[in-house]
Design an enzyme around this catalytic site. Structure first.
Site, mmCIF file in Angstrom:
data_model
loop_
_atom_site.group_PDB
_atom_site.id
_atom_site.type_symbol
_atom_site.label_atom_id
_atom_site.label_comp_id
_atom_site.label_asym_id
_atom_site.label_seq_id
_atom_site.Cartn_x
_atom_site.Cartn_y
_atom_site.Cartn_z
ATOM 1 C CB SER A 64 -0.863 -0.012 1.271
ATOM 2 O OG SER A 64 -1.458 1.254 1.495
ATOM 3 C CE1 TYR A 80 -5.079 -1.777 4.384
ATOM 4 C CE2 TYR A 80 -3.916 0.291 4.053
ATOM 5 C CZ TYR A 80 -4.511 -0.850 3.530
ATOM 6 O OH TYR A 80 -4.508 -1.070 2.175
ATOM 7 C CE LYS A 93 -2.361 -3.743 2.973
ATOM 8 N NZ LYS A 93 -2.452 -4.924 2.115
#
Ligand code: NAD
Length: 250
Positions: free
Chosen positions: A142, A155, A159
């Site tokens: 990401s 998150y 990532k």
């Protein structure tokens, strides 16, 4: 010889029922690969897109929030296709909340699905790839592998961790003929970004920053996935390739 040809290869794609995973599965099938689609939802739409291409298609139902199904998934793919050439660790989730309020449950759920399971699925796949003497593993990272973001602490941690893990696995497995790389998608039109696109202010702020001037369409990720899955990338190890309409260049 076409260095991008994937004919006769078996590609396993997690979370292939929708969004980026579906687009990657279809792109790999266009390049010649047979597809094993892994996830918790029905893969009918993906199968319907791949069937006309004349490739083999097999769906494996599995909940990738725990490592429990990892070994079984790779075994089932190998039993059916006799090999495991490409693994795309795409399945992922996101939870949004201010860091001050963020719960342990939202931390664990995201880290387990986005980081822990990709590691153990890669481990199971690499045990087969080592015997074959080659293989390709691609992690879907990401922009949050490079940037901080806001309100998505687990998150960003997952990532960023996935980018580090990509480099570590590349260092350990390059000499065994396995390429481990990642793709860092920018802002794409999928379920994952529905909340962002629905927020008028965030939506226009994001759009204004993308040099390409539009949100990515899922099919725009396919070329990078084919490249990193093919012989064309045999000397490429441990990169995190942004496919972001120029976002990180800004
Ligand atoms: P999506 O929500 O449409 O797809 C996520 C996929 O993961 C779905 O197929 C879902 O079923 C699967 N999945 C989630 N939890 C699972 C579980 N426990 N078991 C099995 N499958 C599970 O979103 P997407 O945008 O297509 O996301 C795909 C990947 O791309 C994710 O890893 C996401 O973090 C990453 N990504 C997306 C964007 C974007 O802009 N859309 C940007 C950067 C990274």
């Amino acid at each position: 010889m076409n260095a991008f040809d994937l004919s006769g290869q078996c590609a396993l794609v997690t979370g292939a029922n929708t969004g980026l995973g579906q687009a990657i599965a279809v792109a790999l099938a266009h390049a010649g690969a047979d597809i094993v689609a892994v996830g918790r939802s029905a893969m009918d739409e993906t199968e319907a897109n791949i069937a006309p291409l004349g490739r083999r298609f097999h769906a494996i139902k599995a909940d990738l929030s725990t490592t429990e199904p990892c070994a079984r998934i790779i075994e089932e793919a190998r039993d059916l296709f006799g090999r495991c050439d490409i693994l795309i660790n795409n399945a992922g989730i996101i939870r949004r909340q201010d860091a001050l309020e963020f719960s342990e449950e939202d931390w664990d759920a995201v880290i387990d699905t986005n980081l822990k399971v990709p590691f153990f699925l890669s481990q199971a796949a690499a045990r087969v790839m080592v015997q074959q003497g080659r293989g390709k593993i691609i992690n879907i990272a990401s922009l949050l592998s490079f940037q901080g973001g806001i309100r998505i602490p687990s998150y960003t941690a997952s990532k960023s961790g996935l980018a580090g893990l990509t480099r570590l696995l590349a260092c350990e497995w390059a000499s065994k003929g396995i390429n481990v790389n990642a793709i860092a998608p920018g802002y794409f039109v999928t379920n994952n970004t529905e909340a962002l696109r629905a927020d008028k202010e965030r939506n226009s702020a994001i759009l204004a920053r993308i040099p390409a001037g539009h949100w990515g369409e899922p099919q725009e990720i396919g070329g990078a996935a084919v490249f990193l899955s093919s012989r064309a990338s045999d000397y490429v190890h441990g990169v995190v390739l942004p496919v972001d309409g120029g976002w990180l260049a800004r």
